[in-house]
Design a protein around this motif. Structure first.
Motif, PDB file in Angstrom:
ATOM      1  N   ASP A 271       6.456 -15.796  -0.521  1.00  0.00           N
ATOM      2  CA  ASP A 271       6.153 -15.498  -1.821  1.00  0.00           C
ATOM      3  C   ASP A 271       5.455 -14.169  -2.015  1.00  0.00           C
ATOM      4  N   HIS A 272       4.845 -13.844  -1.134  1.00  0.00           N
ATOM      5  CA  HIS A 272       4.204 -12.572  -1.226  1.00  0.00           C
ATOM      6  C   HIS A 272       4.317 -11.425  -0.187  1.00  0.00           C
ATOM      7  N   ARG A 273       5.537 -11.880   0.641  1.00  0.00           N
ATOM      8  CA  ARG A 273       6.175 -10.686   1.728  1.00  0.00           C
ATOM      9  C   ARG A 273       4.955 -10.322   2.646  1.00  0.00           C
ATOM     10  N   ILE A 274       4.230 -11.230   3.038  1.00  0.00           N
ATOM     11  CA  ILE A 274       3.351 -10.843   4.080  1.00  0.00           C
ATOM     12  C   ILE A 274       3.192 -11.334   5.319  1.00  0.00           C
ATOM     13  N   TRP A 275       3.279 -10.537   6.343  1.00  0.00           N
ATOM     14  CA  TRP A 275       3.117 -11.384   7.768  1.00  0.00           C
ATOM     15  C   TRP A 275       1.783 -11.397   8.219  1.00  0.00           C
ATOM     16  N   THR A 276       1.306 -12.463   8.463  1.00  0.00           N
ATOM     17  CA  THR A 276      -0.092 -12.674   8.995  1.00  0.00           C
ATOM     18  C   THR A 276      -0.106 -13.203  10.568  1.00  0.00           C
ATOM     19  N   ILE A 277      -0.561 -12.255  11.047  1.00  0.00           N
ATOM     20  CA  ILE A 277      -0.326 -12.534  12.652  1.00  0.00           C
ATOM     21  C   ILE A 277      -1.710 -13.256  13.119  1.00  0.00           C
ATOM     22  N   PRO A 278      -1.758 -14.459  13.663  1.00  0.00           N
ATOM     23  CA  PRO A 278      -2.881 -15.175  14.006  1.00  0.00           C
ATOM     24  C   PRO A 278      -3.662 -14.512  14.952  1.00  0.00           C
ATOM     25  N   LYS A 279      -5.116 -14.678  15.003  1.00  0.00           N
ATOM     26  CA  LYS A 279      -6.012 -14.287  16.094  1.00  0.00           C
ATOM     27  C   LYS A 279      -5.485 -14.286  17.262  1.00  0.00           C
ATOM     28  N   GLU A 280      -5.092 -15.693  17.514  1.00  0.00           N
ATOM     29  CA  GLU A 280      -4.559 -15.762  19.019  1.00  0.00           C
ATOM     30  C   GLU A 280      -3.549 -14.712  19.746  1.00  0.00           C
ATOM     31  N   ALA A 284      -7.698  -7.802  19.107  1.00  0.00           N
ATOM     32  CA  ALA A 284      -8.886  -7.609  18.498  1.00  0.00           C
ATOM     33  C   ALA A 284      -9.571  -9.273  18.259  1.00  0.00           C
ATOM     34  N   SER A 285      -8.682 -10.289  18.454  1.00  0.00           N
ATOM     35  CA  SER A 285      -8.977 -11.760  18.321  1.00  0.00           C
ATOM     36  C   SER A 285      -9.682 -12.065  16.876  1.00  0.00           C
ATOM     37  N   ARG A 286      -8.943 -11.402  15.942  1.00  0.00           N
ATOM     38  CA  ARG A 286      -8.836 -11.702  14.624  1.00  0.00           C
ATOM     39  C   ARG A 286      -7.417 -11.365  13.780  1.00  0.00           C
ATOM     40  N   PRO A 287      -7.287 -12.263  12.782  1.00  0.00           N
ATOM     41  CA  PRO A 287      -5.961 -12.204  12.197  1.00  0.00           C
ATOM     42  C   PRO A 287      -5.757 -11.091  11.454  1.00  0.00           C
ATOM     43  N   HIS A 288      -4.496 -10.718  11.486  1.00  0.00           N
ATOM     44  CA  HIS A 288      -4.227  -9.398  10.722  1.00  0.00           C
ATOM     45  C   HIS A 288      -3.170  -9.676   9.725  1.00  0.00           C
ATOM     46  N   SER A 289      -3.095  -9.038   8.484  1.00  0.00           N
ATOM     47  CA  SER A 289      -2.062  -9.261   7.761  1.00  0.00           C
ATOM     48  C   SER A 289      -1.370  -7.810   7.596  1.00  0.00           C
ATOM     49  N   VAL A 290      -0.090  -7.979   7.341  1.00  0.00           N
ATOM     50  CA  VAL A 290       0.861  -6.935   7.344  1.00  0.00           C
ATOM     51  C   VAL A 290       1.709  -6.939   6.025  1.00  0.00           C
ATOM     52  N   PRO A 291       1.466  -6.124   4.915  1.00  0.00           N
ATOM     53  CA  PRO A 291       2.403  -6.203   3.990  1.00  0.00           C
ATOM     54  C   PRO A 291       3.821  -5.754   4.352  1.00  0.00           C
ATOM     55  N   LEU A 292       5.030  -6.295   3.943  1.00  0.00           N
ATOM     56  CA  LEU A 292       6.318  -6.136   4.444  1.00  0.00           C
ATOM     57  C   LEU A 292       6.885  -5.092   3.581  1.00  0.00           C
ATOM     58  N   SER A 293       7.171  -3.833   4.105  1.00  0.00           N
ATOM     59  CA  SER A 293       8.284  -2.976   3.197  1.00  0.00           C
ATOM     60  C   SER A 293       9.406  -3.652   2.920  1.00  0.00           C
ATOM     61  N   GLY A 294      10.379  -3.201   2.016  1.00  0.00           N
ATOM     62  CA  GLY A 294      11.381  -3.597   1.512  1.00  0.00           C
ATOM     63  C   GLY A 294      12.415  -3.527   2.878  1.00  0.00           C
ATOM     64  N   ALA A 295      12.436  -2.473   3.602  1.00  0.00           N
ATOM     65  CA  ALA A 295      13.171  -2.514   4.875  1.00  0.00           C
ATOM     66  C   ALA A 295      12.948  -3.452   5.778  1.00  0.00           C
ATOM     67  N   ALA A 296      11.546  -3.747   5.999  1.00  0.00           N
ATOM     68  CA  ALA A 296      11.209  -4.782   7.152  1.00  0.00           C
ATOM     69  C   ALA A 296      11.427  -5.973   6.395  1.00  0.00           C
ATOM     70  N   TRP A 297      11.512  -6.458   5.308  1.00  0.00           N
ATOM     71  CA  TRP A 297      11.947  -7.751   4.415  1.00  0.00           C
ATOM     72  C   TRP A 297      13.308  -8.029   4.861  1.00  0.00           C
ATOM     73  N   ASP A 386      -6.128  -6.275  -3.858  1.00  0.00           N
ATOM     74  CA  ASP A 386      -5.515  -4.935  -4.391  1.00  0.00           C
ATOM     75  C   ASP A 386      -5.698  -3.969  -3.002  1.00  0.00           C
ATOM     76  N   MET A 387      -6.226  -4.229  -1.957  1.00  0.00           N
ATOM     77  CA  MET A 387      -6.075  -3.237  -0.827  1.00  0.00           C
ATOM     78  C   MET A 387      -4.855  -3.710  -0.058  1.00  0.00           C
ATOM     79  N   VAL A 388      -4.575  -4.920  -0.020  1.00  0.00           N
ATOM     80  CA  VAL A 388      -3.221  -5.267   0.394  1.00  0.00           C
ATOM     81  C   VAL A 388      -2.066  -4.504  -0.264  1.00  0.00           C
ATOM     82  N   GLU A 389      -2.148  -4.407  -1.410  1.00  0.00           N
ATOM     83  CA  GLU A 389      -1.021  -3.857  -2.333  1.00  0.00           C
ATOM     84  C   GLU A 389      -1.076  -2.394  -1.918  1.00  0.00           C
TER      85      GLU A 389
END
Length: 406
Positions: A271-280, A284-297, A386-389
């Protein structure tokens, strides 16, 4: 004061040894404890409550001095002040001042050691944990390690980094990051005010450019101006569609190779075109979100199309022929077949250099996009919607740069 108040003499005070309370008059008492200790007490009544105020040990105060102190306390009581409350307030203020003095006296080296000690267990690699503090010990502590961290400014940092900024470019870049982490930690603990983003940016501008030294020293990093052409060449090559897809996806998201090779469809927020990598799966052992560009999507959409749009959350996005994660060597071989000495990890440096020197993005935003550890407050800020955007714009700009340079 009338003589009737001065009931004791200096000689009596020395000779009396039996435990008890001996009244000198006006509420002043010599108190002798069971152990033989002697001290002065002023007993007074305030708001219908009788209280004892200690005036000190007889070892420190003579009878005459105790009487003088008693006069001052009686004057306070006459003015409606509570001498015990006033003393407690003074003591609390002295304690607060001492703590503040200790905080402001914390040296940079002490702060670095404190941060290292409290965080070294979280580093997955013990060697990296040792390098973290060792590089500061070698290149920074001789310059300003003994200085209070509150006095460390960007000119001190610049002077410490200059000797290695070009000759040891990669090390110098890491040392700068570790200096910043230490100062951010010190600010969070109240040891100093810290330096704001503008001052860090000005520091980077004041240092000579060392991107060429970084590229010359480490052939593993592809110059950002050549990334687009390289992606196009791989896409036109003989590798499988999955390998081409993950190769481009890694570059467009500036992620680590293993994070993409082990990515699952359940990590994707469609829905939001975000890739969230789990901490495992994060260094750094913490989850990380990546807003996906149109090309990556588009890469993900193309893979979905080949599977009939039926994907399962635990299914790998980029599996090999056996349904297992691709090996890092598979991607390395793609580069070796083209006679290139780059590594997949080096494309993160390509992105970082482009972001700082071409696109002029904020240091913290670039560091967070690379999932590097920055101050906890910054982490929370860049996870807000807002920072994700804003980071999505960063990734779109990177994708556009790669496409234009192709």
């Amino acid at each position: 004061m009338s003589k009737a108040l001065n009931r004791l003499t200096a000689l009596e005070v020395k000779r009396i040894s039996d435990p008890g309370m001996y009244h000198d008059g006006g509420g002043l008492y010599l108190q002798i404890g069971s152990s033989g200790s002697k001290s002065w007490i002023l007993r007074y009544t305030q708001l219908k409550k009788t209280r004892d105020f200690g005036l000190g040990s007889m070892r420190d105060w003579t009878l005459a001095e105790a009487r003088e102190r008693a006069v001052k306390v009686r004057q306070m009581i006459g003015e409606g002040l509570d001498p015990i409350a006033e003393k407690q307030q003074r003591m609390a203020q002295l304690v607060a001042e001492r703590k503040e003095s200790e905080r402001s006296a914390k040296t940079f080296a002490q702060c670095a050691a404190e941060y290292h000690e409290s965080n070294k267990s979280h580093w997955k690699n013990a060697k990296h944990a040792d390098q973290w503090i060792n590089t500061l010990t070698t290149y920074v502590f001789p310059a300003f390690g003994s200085k209070p961290v509150s006095l460390v400014d960007r000119e001190m940092i610049r002077e410490a980094l200059l000797p290695i900024w070009k000759s040891k470019a990669e090390t110098a870049t890491r040392v700068l990051q570790r200096i910043r982490t230490t100062i951010n930690y010190a600010a969070a603990r109240g040891y100093c005010e810290g330096l704001d983003s503008q001052q860090w940016s000005q520091l980077k501008i004041s240092l000579p450019k060392n991107s060429k030294e970084l590229e010359h020293k480490h052939h593993s990093s592809c110059p950002h101006s050549k990334v687009g052409a390289l992606v196009k060449k791989v896409d036109e090559g003989t590798s499988s569609q999955i390998v081409k897809a993950v190769f481009s996806f890694i570059i467009l998201t500036a992620c680590r190779s293993g994070e993409a090779r082990n990515a699952e469809w359940g990590d994707i927020d469609f829905d939001h075109r975000i890739w969230t990598i789990p901490k495992e799966r994060m260094k750094a052992s913490r989850p990380h979100s990546v807003p996906l560009s149109g090309a990556a999507w588009q890469i993900l959409e193309a893979l979905k199309a080949t599977s009939g749009y039926v994907v399962k959350p635990k299914e790998l996005i980029f599996p090999n022929a056996k349904g297992l994660p691709l090996s890092d060597m598979t991607l390395t071989q793609v580069l070796r077949r083209m006679d290139l000495d780059y590594t997949m990890h080096g494309f993160r440096s390509s992105f970082r250099t482009w972001g700082a020197e071409v696109a002029h993005y904020d240091h913290d935003m670039l560091e967070f996009a690379l999932a590097h550890v920055v101050g906890d407050g910054t982490v929370r800020a860049y996870q807000r919607s807002d920072m994700v955007e804003k980071r999505r714009i960063l990734m779109e700009d990177w994708a556009s740069y790669v496409a234009v340079e192709a």
